[in-house]
Design a protein around this motif. Sequence first.
Motif, mmCIF file in Angstrom:
data_model
loop_
_atom_site.group_PDB
_atom_site.id
_atom_site.type_symbol
_atom_site.label_atom_id
_atom_site.label_comp_id
_atom_site.label_asym_id
_atom_site.label_seq_id
_atom_site.Cartn_x
_atom_site.Cartn_y
_atom_site.Cartn_z
ATOM 1 N N GLU A 71 -93.345 48.201 37.223
ATOM 2 C CA GLU A 71 -94.122 48.333 38.454
ATOM 3 C C GLU A 71 -93.459 49.312 39.416
ATOM 4 O O GLU A 71 -94.122 50.159 40.028
ATOM 5 C CB GLU A 71 -94.285 46.963 39.113
ATOM 6 C CG GLU A 71 -95.159 46.982 40.354
ATOM 7 C CD GLU A 71 -95.362 45.600 40.951
ATOM 8 O OE1 GLU A 71 -95.854 45.532 42.091
ATOM 9 O OE2 GLU A 71 -95.006 44.600 40.298
ATOM 10 N N LEU A 72 -92.126 49.205 39.534
ATOM 11 C CA LEU A 72 -91.384 50.138 40.382
ATOM 12 C C LEU A 72 -91.502 51.562 39.837
ATOM 13 O O LEU A 72 -91.685 52.524 40.600
ATOM 14 C CB LEU A 72 -89.915 49.711 40.452
ATOM 15 C CG LEU A 72 -88.974 50.611 41.254
ATOM 16 C CD1 LEU A 72 -89.423 50.729 42.700
ATOM 17 C CD2 LEU A 72 -87.540 50.074 41.178
ATOM 18 N N LEU A 73 -91.409 51.707 38.529
ATOM 19 C CA LEU A 73 -91.533 53.017 37.907
ATOM 20 C C LEU A 73 -92.872 53.674 38.245
ATOM 21 O O LEU A 73 -92.930 54.862 38.591
ATOM 22 C CB LEU A 73 -91.381 52.895 36.386
ATOM 23 C CG LEU A 73 -91.614 54.172 35.579
ATOM 24 C CD1 LEU A 73 -90.560 55.221 35.898
ATOM 25 C CD2 LEU A 73 -91.650 53.876 34.079
ATOM 26 N N GLU A 74 -93.950 52.905 38.174
ATOM 27 C CA GLU A 74 -95.268 53.456 38.469
ATOM 28 C C GLU A 74 -95.367 53.930 39.919
ATOM 29 O O GLU A 74 -95.960 54.978 40.200
ATOM 30 C CB GLU A 74 -96.353 52.412 38.169
ATOM 31 C CG GLU A 74 -96.514 52.094 36.696
ATOM 32 C CD GLU A 74 -96.788 53.335 35.870
ATOM 33 O OE1 GLU A 74 -97.605 54.176 36.296
ATOM 34 O OE2 GLU A 74 -96.174 53.477 34.802
ATOM 35 N N LYS A 75 -94.767 53.190 40.845
ATOM 36 C CA LYS A 75 -94.787 53.605 42.257
ATOM 37 C C LYS A 75 -94.008 54.904 42.445
ATOM 38 O O LYS A 75 -94.433 55.809 43.181
ATOM 39 C CB LYS A 75 -94.203 52.508 43.140
ATOM 40 C CG LYS A 75 -95.062 51.271 43.276
ATOM 41 C CD LYS A 75 -94.421 50.250 44.210
ATOM 42 C CE LYS A 75 -94.362 50.755 45.639
ATOM 43 N NZ LYS A 75 -93.800 49.743 46.563
ATOM 44 N N VAL A 76 -92.871 55.000 41.777
ATOM 45 C CA VAL A 76 -92.039 56.201 41.888
ATOM 46 C C VAL A 76 -92.771 57.418 41.313
ATOM 47 O O VAL A 76 -92.785 58.499 41.921
ATOM 48 C CB VAL A 76 -90.701 55.978 41.157
ATOM 49 C CG1 VAL A 76 -89.965 57.298 40.954
ATOM 50 C CG2 VAL A 76 -89.811 55.009 41.942
ATOM 51 N N LEU A 77 -93.401 57.228 40.161
ATOM 52 C CA LEU A 77 -94.108 58.344 39.532
ATOM 53 C C LEU A 77 -95.353 58.735 40.322
ATOM 54 O O LEU A 77 -95.745 59.911 40.333
ATOM 55 C CB LEU A 77 -94.488 57.977 38.095
ATOM 56 C CG LEU A 77 -93.314 57.727 37.143
ATOM 57 C CD1 LEU A 77 -93.815 57.417 35.745
ATOM 58 C CD2 LEU A 77 -92.349 58.905 37.131
#
Length: 372
Positions: A71-77
């Motif tokens: 979930e954090l990865l998707e926000k960063v990307l």
Amino acid sequence: MSWVNRHMTNSASESHSLLPWLALQQAAGLGPVRGWKLWQRLGSGCSDAGCLSEADINEALRTQLLASQQELLEKVLQWLHSGPDRHILTRADPQYPEQLNRLSAAPLFLFVEGNVNVLHLPQLAVVGSRHPSYVGKENTRMLLPPLIAAGLAITSGLAMGIDGLAHQAALDAGGVTLAVFGSGLAQCHPKRHVRLARQIVESGGVLISECYPWDMPQAFQFPRRNRIISGLSLGVLVMEAAERSGSLITARFALEQNREVFAVPGARQNPQAAGCNQLIQQGAKLVCSPDDVLEELAGFSAAAVKIHDTATEQSLPYPDLLDTVGLEATAPDVIAERCRQPVHEVLTRLVELELAGWVESVPGGYVRARRS
């Protein structure tokens, strides 16, 4: 293109190259020093169950490192792809600034917006009071252009006062400036510097933060931000600072990082100069001209450095009058008393000097202009 940008295919997959770094960042109590050591040992295995099972790591930390960061990865990307010239640089990325990467406590990764190549330019950090005096403002405007002409990029923290003036001086001189945020890049602080931040990027500079883009400014982030400002730079120039100024934190980081520390002295009556005077007492290089900085940094680029001759062949008009006008506002009657001339003659000459660019009219009287 950054290392992360080159690995964007299958961005939601569990093997995304950024996931181990997010795992290290999110692990409570790990910190950048231990996190980097762990990466050096395990590499991308920092978030792999098999690698972690063979490593000498306690169960609590192993559990944290294996927690899902999708979930954090998707926000960063999402941030990465929502605008041009956005980058995420991990410490393993060749574009990560080398000067900063030498530090054990360097951020595990940086969020960058703008021309990422300028991260590798020789930089001078410029910091100071958020409420500078007229003298502090003038020193910033006068000292920086020759340093920029010598090839130095100006790095600061985008705060009010000296920080903002330093960025603006670099832009006005056609130089490069780097702004290190104490918040996420999507949360510019202070808000009144949103336009300045945009100008920095449009002029070929960069915005930098170790915070997630959406992070709001918090007090504890600003001292952490200061270590990045000094870590990116060859030295730190403190323009004007009170005795308990946050700028002194940056100077302390600079000393710990084996960077040069410079300070502009001030009158003892000026509380905004107390921090600079204290730094000079403790061994910082006293700066009265750009050459005082350049001679200490001559090794950064021998071809670029230009030591300037500060002597002038032009004779001063009304030298006896000019001698009584300094960088603090002086009333015309005081000037007349000091140079023992009639007030009406002093007023006439002050007007002539102002038109010629030798003095400036300010609330409370006159001050020396920059050309003098």
